[in-house]
Design an enzyme around this catalytic site. Structure first.
Site, PDB file in Angstrom:
ATOM      1  N   ASP A 466      37.570  27.846  54.438  1.00  0.00           N
ATOM      2  CA  ASP A 466      38.774  28.529  53.992  1.00  0.00           C
ATOM      3  C   ASP A 466      39.720  27.510  53.353  1.00  0.00           C
ATOM      4  O   ASP A 466      39.944  26.418  53.893  1.00  0.00           O
ATOM      5  CB  ASP A 466      39.434  29.198  55.201  1.00  0.00           C
ATOM      6  N   GLU A 503      36.669  27.713  49.339  1.00  0.00           N
ATOM      7  CA  GLU A 503      37.699  28.094  48.382  1.00  0.00           C
ATOM      8  C   GLU A 503      38.329  26.818  47.810  1.00  0.00           C
ATOM      9  O   GLU A 503      39.072  26.133  48.510  1.00  0.00           O
ATOM     10  CB  GLU A 503      38.776  28.927  49.060  1.00  0.00           C
TER      11      GLU A 503
END
Length: 860
Positions: A466, A503
């Site tokens: 993340d 990400e």
């Protein structure tokens, strides 16, 4: 006031040290923490803070250190390590290492004349302790059945172990700052926590924090205590675990991934737990098996580590206090009712970490103790039995809380170290929450140690990071190196086969490499670690995820070719945007290669990096596998919901299904890995909710039984993130034609599986190098005369036509005239009757493709 009194007393006691008869005025209270102690010898001091002509000191509980200005400021090496401090002045700290270690175990204030501020200490802690602490084994470790518990707390004055109702002293190693205690075999299974006596700047005084172990391997319910647990205990291994045979690993460039939330998977049946993946007869598992048979290789689980927001005992979990199913399809009462239970229901995505290396308790049948480890392993086993490898979504970039908050773990043990601090000493929150600092040695170590534990002890096959751009690139490469060292003979897993992606967004206080070289899209190119590509995603869907008007169209939602009436410019402007979107999609089909050369829609010879994406290069990858393609994920509206906003409302359910498949094809048929949100192939809807992280089962559940609908029309989505779009949403949700029935659902799913079979059986879709892609892949009709709404790609002996228009289209490829051609046998014998009407004329090299269809031909 206690802090002020202590500071005044310290200054008063220092008067003789300053010279007989010297008067020292009491400084004002410290303002934030603007001075940074970056290594043993150096303090970085902001320009303009205090009078540069006055003496500068670090005041501590036992005295003060005199600071001496360093001409020229920070050294080149220091500036390279701390680029955001390059403009600071530098001062030399005149103290020994032992004096500094003592001072760091109390309050610190930087003083210059009338100015006083707190001091940021991560740099000096790393310099003093990280070399030894980096080699330490933290958390529970076992030797011949005897446990040792170890915690890094270099600034603590005392650490005691509170074990099952009694207190055990802990020993401090001065070189590493690690406190440890070794016990007897009967410690195993006992609850514990640490009592850490430490100066906490957030409290302004010395406190004793009772905290769970950051390296916990098991917990009691609701994370109240850690539990002394050996993950090698045979009692925690399900039958067959030791010799578990996983499906064959595929290279990251070939990975086809289903992103799945554990509770979404089976909450419609009342389960929502790890063990749902052990029921091979359930509709969800049968569907996953069908996807695996078609070529899906991984299931990506949204956070399954211990997180802060869901009550873990089922008896404590609230449910919405109303009959949701009886409410109208476009009512606001569903969101209001689910909102009343949201704070105490069983649902959250889990991006609020508490303990990084323990399975989440709310997904376990019994959250107390290590039983959740056994059930997590059974889940991994169940997925393997269905032909799927397991990816974990990991969230090391922030914590649920910081400071003295009850949900703060790391910051209550070493205050001011694990969190990333801004220039004024405030905790960075650009990630949504209290940001961590993986650039600090021991936070970076925690990341590596945690990932290795999941891979080794839980047989996890991949990790999705993340907000990976908030990590240093070096930290993610350290994870890769540690995994690569795992071997089947020694560790039971082949670490080299573990895939990594994340990400790579570039924003916040770390943006543009402000603090370190980030793990962003452009920086990770060539590392073998993929980043999500938003380029083709936006081109396919239309607009962007933060548009005020959700009706902005794109390639797969009717831009120019099937306008929806929303204000989107003149037809000429729409046509130009559509052709640019097609260029973005072409770059995406290459695997987002920066150096790939092709003719764009204007007829220019360009590279992938020359195509513009909102001011950034569309192509950034060095090789296939650097970029991960997707059309939807848990963030933002599902693909079905995005198309509901964007396609003309009168679009038939069958045509909506066809556009959904076409959009998914732009990812599935690209070079490199692709990800799809679970249920998207079955037209999954969240009733237009763009951010369903806390929206409960009602909006999030996957409905495997198509007779129950696809989730559309379950009320207006929660006002929290959707109220501004309610006026657009109401007429759509009230329209029964948009609630997809079994026909469109089953048709879309079967057509997608056919495309997966083609993707995973035709080697041309998995090329290993940029050079191979350049040689084998081309867009023969690209240029000023290409058809708006159609992308034609030649790939080795295949021709792929993506026809997003509402009309049949002919595509003449002159280079294929006179060569044999035919619809790919998978589609010719497949589930989609419409694509079977696709045809080719060998004499002219003309390929005819029905409306809203993706067709793959064998040609040439």
């Amino acid at each position: 006031m206690k802090r002020l009194a202590a500071l005044a007393a310290a200054i008063g006691a220092l008067v003789p040290l300053a010279g007989a008869g010297t008067a020292t005025a009491e400084p004002p209270p410290p303002a934030g923490a603007k001075v940074q102690w970056i290594d043993r010898t150096t303090v970085a001091w902001p320009k303009g803070l205090g009078d540069p002509a006055r003496p500068h000191h670090l005041v501590h509980d036992r005295g003060r250190f005199t600071l001496t200005a360093t001409p020229g400021g920070l050294t080149p090496v220091q500036r390279a390590k701390y680029p955001h401090l390059a403009g600071y002045d530098a001062y030399r700290v005149n103290a020994t290492a032992d004096q500094e270690k003592t001072a760091l175990r109390g309050a610190l204030t930087a003083v210059a004349g009338d100015a006083a501020t707190g001091v940021q200490i991560p740099g000096v802690l790393d310099d003093l302790y990280a070399s030894a602490a980096g080699r330490a084994t933290l958390g529970p470790s076992f030797r011949k059945g005897r446990p040792t518990l170890s915690v890094w707390a270099p600034t603590a004055r005392r650490v005691a172990l509170e074990l099952d109702g009694r207190t055990v002293p802990m020993h401090r190693d001065d070189a590493s700052g690690v406190w440890s205690a070794t016990g007897t075999r009967d410690w195993t299974g006992k609850p514990y926590r640490y009592a850490v006596t430490v100066h906490a700047p957030a409290a302004g005084e010395v406190v004793t924090n009772r905290v769970t172990d950051p390296y916990s391997t098991a917990l009691t319910a609701d994370s109240a205590r850690s539990v002394v647990t050996d993950l090698a205990d045979p009692a925690l291994a399900p039958a067959g675990w030791r010799g578990l045979r996983k499906p064959k690993a595929v290279p990251l460039r070939d990975a086809q991934i289903q992103e799945l939330h554990i509770r979404d998977f089976s909450s419609d049946t009342g389960r929502g737990d790890y063990l749902a993946f052990t029921d091979r007869s359930s509709p969800g598992m049968k569907h996953l098996e069908s996807l695996a048979a078609a070529g899906t290789s991984y299931v990506h689980l949204l956070p399954a580590f211990d997180f802060a927001t869901a009550p873990e005992r089922r008896a404590d979990q609230a449910t919405p206090p109303c009959d949701l199913a009886a409410l109208p399809a476009a009512s606001d009462r569903q969101q209001d009712c689910t909102g009343k239970a949201a704070a105490r229901d069983a649902y959250n995505w889990g991006y609020d970490p508490l303990h990084y290396t323990v399975p989440e308790g709310s997904y376990a049948s019994d959250p107390d103790g290590p039983g959740r480890t056994l059930e997590f392993r059974r889940m991994v086993q169940g997925l393997a039995g269905a032909g799927l490898r397991t990816v974990m979504d990991v969230v090391y970039n922030h914590t649920a809380a910081s400071g003295q908050d009850d949900k703060s773990v790391l910051d209550r043990i070493v205050p001011g170290y694990y969190q990333r601090l801004l220039e004024d000493g405030a905790v960075a929150t650009s990630t949504c929450c209290a940001g961590t600092a993986p650039e600090h040695a021991m936070m970076g170590k925690l990341v590596v140690d945690s990932v290795v534990t999941w891979a080794k002890e839980y047989k996890v096959d991949g990790f999705r990071f993340d907000l990976m751009g908030h990590h240093p690139k070096a930290n993610i490469l350290a994870v890769r190196k540690a995994l690569d060292a795992l071997t089947p003979a020694r560790d039971g897993v082949d670490g080299k086969s573990v895939i990594l992606y994340g990400e790579g967004w570039n924003f916040g206080e770390a943006a543009n490499d402000a603090r370190f070289v980030q793990a962003t899209q452009k920086n990770m190119a060539g590392t073998g670690i993929a980043t999500f590509s938003d380029r083709a995603r936006d081109a396919v869907r239309g607009g962007g995820p933060f548009d005020a008007d959700p009706r902005l169209q794109g390639f797969a939602s009717g831009l120019f070719t099937d306008p929806n009436g929303a204000p989107q410019g003149t037809p000429a402007e729409q046509r130009a945007r559509l052709l640019h979107a097609q260029d973005l999609i072409k770059v995406g089909l290459t695997g987002n290669l920066a150096g790939y050369r092709f003719t764009d829609s204007a007829g220019r010879s360009v590279r992938g990096a020359d195509v513009d994406y909102n001011g950034s290069p569309a192509g950034y990858a060095a090789a296939p596998g650097d970029a991960l393609a997707y059309a939807d994920a848990h963030d933002n509206e599902t693909l079905y919901d995005a198309l509901a906003f964007k396609l003309p409302q009168a679009t038939s359910p069958a045509d909506r299904a066809r556009m959904q498949v076409l959009a998914m094809a732009t990812a599935a048929l690209s070079q490199g890995p692709a990800l799809s949100q679970a249920g998207t192939d079955r037209l999954r809807s969240k009733s237009l909710d763009r951010n369903s992280y806390d929206s409960g089962d009602w909006f999030n559940a996957i409905h495997w039984d198509c007779t129950a609908g696809n989730g559309f029309g379950r009320g207006l989505p929660p006002a929290r993130d959707n109220a501004a779009k309610w006026d657009h949403a109401r007429p759509l949700l009230a329209d029964p034609a948009l609630k997809a029935g079994c026909g469109p659902v089953e048709a879309a799913s079967a057509a997608y599986r056919d495309l997966l079979r083609i993707r995973t059986t035709e080697k041309a879709f998995g090329l290993a190098t940029a050079g191979a892609v350049q040689e084998a892949l081309s867009f023969p009709l690209s240029g000023p005369h290409e058809t708006p709404g159609v992308v034609t790609m030649r790939l080795g002996g295949l021709l792929v036509v993506l026809n997003a228009t509402p009309q049949r289209q002919d595509q003449r490829v002159a280079a294929l005239a006179g060569r044999p051609c035919a619809l790919h046998p998978v589609q010719a014998a497949g589930a989609d009757e419409a694509v079977k009407a696709a045809a080719c004329a060998p004499a002219t090299g003309t390929f005819t493709v029905p409306a809203r269809t993706v067709a793959v031909f064998r040609a040439g």
